[in-house]
Enzyme design. Structure first.
Site, PDB file in Angstrom:
ATOM      1  N   CYS A   5       2.810  46.914  20.112  1.00 19.15           N
ATOM      2  CA  CYS A   5       3.951  47.321  20.385  1.00 19.15           C
ATOM      3  C   CYS A   5       3.732  48.842  20.858  1.00 19.15           C
ATOM      4  CB  CYS A   5       4.883  47.325  19.206  1.00 19.15           C
ATOM      5  SG  CYS A   5       6.414  47.866  19.578  1.00 19.15           S
ATOM      6  N   ASN A   6       4.283  49.040  21.985  1.00 15.06           N
ATOM      7  CA  ASN A   6       3.980  50.236  22.844  1.00 15.06           C
ATOM      8  C   ASN A   6       4.895  51.382  21.848  1.00 15.06           C
ATOM      9  OD1 ASN A   6       2.579  50.151  25.805  1.00 15.06           O
ATOM     10  ND2 ASN A   6       3.690  48.300  25.062  1.00 15.06           N
ATOM     11  N   CYS A  58       5.886  47.523  27.650  1.00  9.22           N
ATOM     12  CA  CYS A  58       6.322  47.091  26.552  1.00  9.22           C
ATOM     13  C   CYS A  58       5.972  45.724  26.619  1.00  9.22           C
ATOM     14  CB  CYS A  58       8.086  47.104  26.747  1.00  9.22           C
ATOM     15  SG  CYS A  58       8.881  45.923  25.413  1.00  9.22           S
ATOM     16  N   THR A  59       5.269  45.188  25.518  1.00  6.76           N
ATOM     17  CA  THR A  59       4.585  43.925  25.272  1.00  6.76           C
ATOM     18  C   THR A  59       5.607  42.860  25.518  1.00  6.76           C
ATOM     19  OG1 THR A  59       4.998  44.111  22.647  1.00  6.76           O
ATOM     20  CG2 THR A  59       2.710  44.551  23.757  1.00  6.76           C
ATOM     21  N   HIS A  60       6.966  42.831  25.445  1.00 11.22           N
ATOM     22  CA  HIS A  60       7.860  41.786  25.440  1.00 11.22           C
ATOM     23  C   HIS A  60       7.997  41.511  27.039  1.00 11.22           C
ATOM     24  CE1 HIS A  60       9.635  42.455  21.450  1.00 11.22           C
ATOM     25  NE2 HIS A  60      10.155  41.538  21.815  1.00 11.22           N
ATOM     26  N   TYR A  66      13.144  47.983  18.199  1.00  8.16           N
ATOM     27  CA  TYR A  66      12.573  49.179  17.915  1.00  8.16           C
ATOM     28  C   TYR A  66      13.158  50.291  19.131  1.00  8.16           C
ATOM     29  CZ  TYR A  66       9.483  47.221  13.879  1.00  8.16           C
ATOM     30  OH  TYR A  66       8.997  47.007  13.322  1.00  8.16           O
ATOM     31  N   ASP A  94       4.596  43.469  15.847  1.00  6.72           N
ATOM     32  CA  ASP A  94       5.438  43.867  17.200  1.00  6.72           C
ATOM     33  C   ASP A  94       6.876  43.694  16.380  1.00  6.72           C
ATOM     34  OD1 ASP A  94       6.537  44.529  19.767  1.00  6.72           O
ATOM     35  OD2 ASP A  94       7.032  42.565  20.221  1.00  6.72           O
TER      36      ASP A  94
END
Ligand code: DGL
Length: 270
Positions: free
Chosen positions: A75-76, A181-183, A44, A12
């Site tokens: 990570c999308n 979003c993985t965050h 990103y 990611d």
């Protein structure tokens, strides 16, 4: 030759994928994982596409030099930018992530679906295609700057960000919020405080973990399956997961330190 005991690479732009990694480890406890957070080049989601592609290519090179047997793009944004090209370039299973709009669509009761993701994810064709199919009632909400607040563990600022973002919507008419979003998965507790109880909060972590299990099984790459004693196999250090970052000491990347405490193996200036 590839061995079943080789690790699965997971990456990611920062710490978001660590949530994904947790789901992968729960689903596949016998696997080893090698996590890379590209903290030096994060975020990103607000960079030009070519720049993200270059970052992802460097990360792939690093993972491959560590003999990964498969890669999960946790990570999308990186998936939307690079998954297709990476699959055409590299001869190993590469899994990506996309906002969980399909499951949200399936559970919709005529209300709206709020999709939180980076500006890049929402702009690119991959999401546009998903939206064309499952986007009824869905409202894409680009969230520039939000991943940074997660990286910095700036909870109060993140709360204010989310309150402002959601302010224009009548939350009683929302069926689901998609964490694209993985965050943002780390913001789930905050969102639960803000959202009415009946609003579902969806992310792609568990689905990706099940998908990895399927892909490894289909490719006969599960650790502990036939081939585990192949001489080419290498065990990774780190008790099941090794953590790497491109700039662990920089900025406010405290989460990667906290979550990966004692197991951050190395920092590479890639
Ligand atoms: N965690 C990433 C995602 O899932 C991106 C965050 C960023 O680097 O902007 O989209």
């Amino acid at each position: 030759m590839m061995g079943n005991q080789n690790p699965v690479g997971v990456f990611d732009s920062g710490v978001g994928g660590i949530g994904t990694l947790s789901a992968l480890r729960r689903e596949l406890p016998q696997e080893d994982f090698l996590y890379f957070g590209d903290t030096l080049h994060a975020p990103y989601g607000t960079k030009p596409r070519e720049e993200v592609m270059a970052c992802v290519t460097r990360v792939m090179t690093h993972l491959l030099s560590n003999h990964v047997k498969a890669v999960v793009i946790a990570c999308n944004t990186a998936t939307a930018v690079a998954a297709k090209e990476l699959r055409e370039t590299y001869d190993l299973p590469i899994l990506g992530m996309e906002p969980a709009l399909k499951p949200a669509h399936a559970m919709r009761h005529g209300g709206s679906i709020l999709v939180l993701a980076t500006p890049m994810t929402l702009r690119l064709e991959k999401f546009q295609q998903l939206y064309a199919r499952y986007g009824e009632g869905a409202i894409p909400l680009p969230c520039p700057g939000l991943m940074e607040l997660v990286e910095q563990e700036a909870n109060e600022q993140a709360r204010r960000y989310l309150l402002e973002l959601l302010h224009p919507y009548d939350l009683r008419t929302v069926d689901a919020v998609v964490l694209g979003c993985t965050h943002y998965v780390f913001l789930r507790p905050l969102l639960r405080e803000i959202l009415p109880e009946n609003v579902q909060v969806l992310d792609g972590n568990e689905g990706t973990a099940r998908q990895l299990r399927r892909v490894l099984t289909e490719n006969d790459l599960r650790a502990g399956n036939a081939g585990e004693n192949h001489p080419g196999n290498q065990r990774r250090p780190g008790n099941g997961a090794a953590y790497y970052a491109s700039a662990a000491g920089a900025g406010g990347h405290t989460v990667i330190h906290n979550l990966a405490a004692n197991c951050l193996q190395n920092v590479f200036n890639i």
